[in-house]
Design an enzyme around this catalytic site. Structure first.
Site, PDB file in Angstrom:
ATOM      1  N   ALA A   1      21.756  45.302  17.113  1.00  0.00           N
ATOM      2  CA  ALA A   1      20.889  44.610  16.156  1.00  0.00           C
ATOM      3  C   ALA A   1      20.545  45.589  15.040  1.00  0.00           C
ATOM      4  O   ALA A   1      19.619  46.391  15.162  1.00  0.00           O
ATOM      5  CB  ALA A   1      19.624  44.121  16.858  1.00  0.00           C
ATOM      6  N   GLU A   2      21.284  45.496  13.939  1.00  0.00           N
ATOM      7  CA  GLU A   2      21.170  46.518  12.901  1.00  0.00           C
ATOM      8  C   GLU A   2      19.840  46.465  12.159  1.00  0.00           C
ATOM      9  O   GLU A   2      19.264  47.497  11.817  1.00  0.00           O
ATOM     10  CB  GLU A   2      22.334  46.400  11.911  1.00  0.00           C
TER      11      GLU A   2
ATOM     12  N   PRO B   1      23.100  43.030   7.968  1.00  0.00           N
ATOM     13  CA  PRO B   1      21.876  42.424   8.523  1.00  0.00           C
ATOM     14  C   PRO B   1      20.632  43.272   8.269  1.00  0.00           C
ATOM     15  O   PRO B   1      19.514  42.761   8.326  1.00  0.00           O
ATOM     16  CB  PRO B   1      22.172  42.330  10.024  1.00  0.00           C
TER      17      PRO B   1
ATOM     18  N   HIS C   1      35.985  46.821   8.916  1.00  0.00           N
ATOM     19  CA  HIS C   1      35.816  48.211   9.333  1.00  0.00           C
ATOM     20  C   HIS C   1      36.286  49.141   8.224  1.00  0.00           C
ATOM     21  O   HIS C   1      36.770  50.229   8.485  1.00  0.00           O
ATOM     22  CB  HIS C   1      36.602  48.509  10.619  1.00  0.00           C
TER      23      HIS C   1
ATOM     24  N   PHE D   1      29.306  50.933  11.829  1.00  0.00           N
ATOM     25  CA  PHE D   1      30.239  50.849  10.701  1.00  0.00           C
ATOM     26  C   PHE D   1      29.461  50.313   9.502  1.00  0.00           C
ATOM     27  O   PHE D   1      28.605  49.435   9.669  1.00  0.00           O
ATOM     28  CB  PHE D   1      31.398  49.888  11.009  1.00  0.00           C
TER      29      PHE D   1
ATOM     30  N   ASP E   1      30.283  48.249   7.498  1.00  0.00           N
ATOM     31  CA  ASP E   1      30.500  46.800   7.429  1.00  0.00           C
ATOM     32  C   ASP E   1      29.439  46.017   8.205  1.00  0.00           C
ATOM     33  O   ASP E   1      29.267  44.821   8.000  1.00  0.00           O
ATOM     34  CB  ASP E   1      31.873  46.479   8.019  1.00  0.00           C
ATOM     35  N   PHE E   2      28.737  46.692   9.115  1.00  0.00           N
ATOM     36  CA  PHE E   2      27.739  46.006   9.954  1.00  0.00           C
ATOM     37  C   PHE E   2      26.313  46.251   9.472  1.00  0.00           C
ATOM     38  O   PHE E   2      25.350  45.864  10.141  1.00  0.00           O
ATOM     39  CB  PHE E   2      27.860  46.467  11.411  1.00  0.00           C
ATOM     40  N   ILE E   3      26.166  46.901   8.337  1.00  0.00           N
ATOM     41  CA  ILE E   3      24.817  47.248   7.862  1.00  0.00           C
ATOM     42  C   ILE E   3      24.142  46.056   7.185  1.00  0.00           C
ATOM     43  O   ILE E   3      22.923  46.032   7.029  1.00  0.00           O
ATOM     44  CB  ILE E   3      24.869  48.447   6.881  1.00  0.00           C
TER      45      ILE E   3
END
Lengths: 328, 317
Positions: free
Chosen positions: A59-60, A89, A129, A83, A85-87
């Site tokens: 859970a970013e 949120p 990614h 990554f 790419d997942f920042i």
């Protein structure tokens, strides 16, 4: 001095800072038991214990928000987003909360915290990614955004980020992790945030880059010297925000020609800001057109090798534009 | 307790009066929530615990140590507004001196902050508690889940208080969730969820006291759901006639936490009508005097716009 790659340089600097200051905690996905997907926090759990080395739920936004709370109550959190790419949120926590805490309280509260983020392409990471995120956060006042590209700068900027009283987004280019090696002093040292660095001196043109592109530019500059007998000055931006305009402008005024290379989507990228800065402040020192090389304006690079290659600016392309600009 | 509740109500009434006079462009009312706010805040200790209120928590911050003058310095966006020096909208609380954590306007962002603070308290071996307030609307946010989940995993010393007034601005509870009780959600995080009548200040206090004791004893978080009602629109810019019937609002006023507590105090012979009138009159005089002081305070210097983006050489770290 010891020769290290980027991963080892970051690992060692973070390790030494944690050993020296027990206010520092690390949290993120897969960072404790696994030691991080890129092994940055390898061995930390055993040495510093589960209270300071925290495997966070996936859970970013929570990771950043929790780190913010820690920073408000006497700790210095170094949060890892697995990554870049997942920042996304966590965008609200970073932009609405982290970046504005000091400003919205008129200086009453400060946030000594670091968000470490592996970014960039060239590793078969495809759409999710491989992303570049520096422009999103470079646009937001209240955040410092650093992009070290060598083991030395990675170690020095990480220490500076941890010791900074304000939040720092620390971007690590994944392709440089094991590719780039260099000497790193064994004694603790810092590299100042907000200072660019001349990685290669030259007279015929200035090339400005960061991340993997910096290394491609250095390669192209070496070839330019060898094959065309012309010298490019290569400026490593190192800090996206606040941008070291002085170093960039000084170099451009010296050479009279400027080229910016970045792998993010071209439009509204960090390179656009750099080019605009040169256009505003050094227009009459220029002897040639401003050149901007960036990734194409498509959503992302593909997984297939050919698609990835077609997205990323490559050394050949950089060399050709360098030669063209140097001869202009 | 009654004095704080009465003062909060007076601040609200005065703020709306000032709004109509054109002196206060934006008001966030508290009326109706005073019971659960004063009751829960009362179980904390100033200088020891940490307060994470949301914008409706005027009575919480009074208990935490704000004066009416502090409230009105914010309402008028004055330079000495302790929350933000006139930068934020009114009722966006914060004060490092009082351990009141600054919050923003996006809903629910303070939920993980409370978990992070509580984590630091635990790591540092303190016996302090983080208390975090929000409306039931916030419980739809991802940050709410992420914060409570983390608090549950690490059994953190945090109390989450939901002031359930049954409307997220205009969206009724049944459009927000498929359950009747927000407290039920605590089961998903592995800690107790407690329902309390938020219009009963003493019941709110009792629930909070128990939750705070659990937190201090290392037994982890509690979610308290205080059922209450907001008597006024969401803010001075809202018109609640578009989504609530007047009958419903009038009915809710029969459960006004102030009249209920006054009746209780009289019934138990603690104070009489004259004493209640006295407290009301004193609160009103105090609020009115402090409004004038706040109104006459200096505005922020526009040239200060660029300050405090980052730490300043001579500023706090």
């Amino acid at each position: 001095v010891t020769e290290k790659n980027v991963v080892t340089a970051i690992h060692d600097a973070l390790h030494d800072e944690m050993a020296a200051d027990d206010r520092i905690v690390v949290l993120g996905e897969d960072i404790a038991v696994r030691g991080g997907v890129f092994r940055i926090t390898q061995g930390f759990l055993d040495e510093f214990g589960e209270q300071r080395v925290i495997d966070a739920p996936l859970a970013e936004s929570g990771i950043v928000g929790i780190a913010l709370g820690m920073a408000l109550h006497g700790l210095i959190p170094v949060a890892e987003i697995e990554f870049a790419d997942f920042i996304h949120p966590a965008f609200d926590q970073i932009v609405s909360e982290v970046a504005r805490m000091r400003y919205r309280t008129n200086g009453d509260f400060g946030l000594p915290m670091v968000i470490r983020v592996p970014w960039g392409g060239g590793i078969h990471g495809a759409l999710y990614h491989s992303q570049s995120i520096e422009a999103f956060y470079g646009h937001v006042p209240g955040l410092k955004v650093v992009t070290p590209s060598t083991p030395y700068d990675a170690a020095g900027l990480l220490r500076a980020a941890i010791r900074d009283p304000d939040p720092v987004i620390y971007l690590e280019h994944k392709k440089t992790y094991r590719l780039i090696k260099g000497d790193v002093p064994n004694e603790p040292f810092t590299v100042p945030i907000g200072k660019a660095d001349i990685k290669r001196e030259g007279d015929d043109l200035t090339v400005i880059a960061y991340g993997l592109m910096l290394h491609q530019c250095l390669e192209a500059a070496a070839r330019l010297q060898q094959e065309a007998g012309m010298s490019a000055e290569v400026v490593d931006v190192r800090t996206i925000a606040p941008l070291d305009k002085q170093t960039i402008l000084r170099s451009v005024r010296k050479t009279g020609k400027a080229m910016v290379v970045y792998e993010d989507n071209r439009t509204y990228g960090a390179g656009a800001e750099i080019v605009a800065t040169i256009a505003e402040d050094a227009m009459f020192d220029l002897d040639g057109p401003l050149v901007r090389i960036g990734g194409p304006d498509v959503p992302a690079m593909g997984f297939a090798a050919g698609l990835e290659h077609a997205f990323m600016p490559d050394t050949e392309q950089i060399y050709a534009r360098m030669l063209e600009l140097a001869r202009f | 307790m009654y004095r704080f509740m009465a003062t909060a109500r007076m601040c609200d009434e005065a703020a709306f009066r000032l709004n109509r006079q054109g002196k206060a462009p934006f008001v966030v009312p508290v009326s109706g929530h005073e019971g659960c706010q004063v009751g829960t805040a009362w179980a904390l200790e100033r200088g020891r615990d940490v307060w994470l209120p949301y914008y409706r928590d005027l009575a919480v911050v009074l208990v935490a140590g704000f004066t009416p003058k502090d409230i009105f310095l914010g309402l008028f966006a004055k330079a000495d507004d302790p929350c933000s020096g006139g930068r934020q909208m009114p009722s966006h609380w914060g004060s490092r001196r009082l351990n009141i954590i600054s919050h923003s306007s996006p809903i629910g962002t303070q939920i993980p902050h409370a978990a992070g603070i509580a984590y630091a308290m635990k790591l540092r071996g303190e016996d302090s508690v983080a208390a975090c307030w929000f409306g039931e609307g916030a419980t739809s946010e991802g940050d709410w889940h992420e914060g409570l989940n983390f608090a549950g995993i690490h059994r953190l010393p945090v109390v989450y208080i939901c002031e359930n007034n049954h409307y997220a601005i205009s969206v009724a509870q049944k459009q927000q969730m498929a359950i009747d009780n927000v407290a039920d959600r605590a089961a998903g995080y592995g800690f107790p969820g407690v329902i309390v009548d938020g219009n009963d200040v003493l019941a709110s206090y009792a629930a909070m006291k128990e939750a705070v004791e659990r937190a201090r004893a290392g037994e982890g978080p509690t979610l308290i759901e205080a059922k209450t009602y907001r008597f006024f629109p969401h803010t001075s810019d809202d018109d609640d006639r578009t989504y609530r019937s007047r009958e419903e609002v009038e009915e809710a006023k029969h459960h006004d936490p102030l009249t209920r507590f006054a009746a209780y105090l009289k019934e138990h012979g603690v104070i009489d009508d004259a004493a209640i009138d006295g407290v009301q009159a004193e609160a009103k005089a105090e609020v009115d005097a402090q409004i004038d002081e706040a109104w006459n305070a200096p505005d922020p210097d526009p040239s200060s716009l660029g300050r405090h983006v980052f730490a300043e050489e001579d500023g706090p770290a």
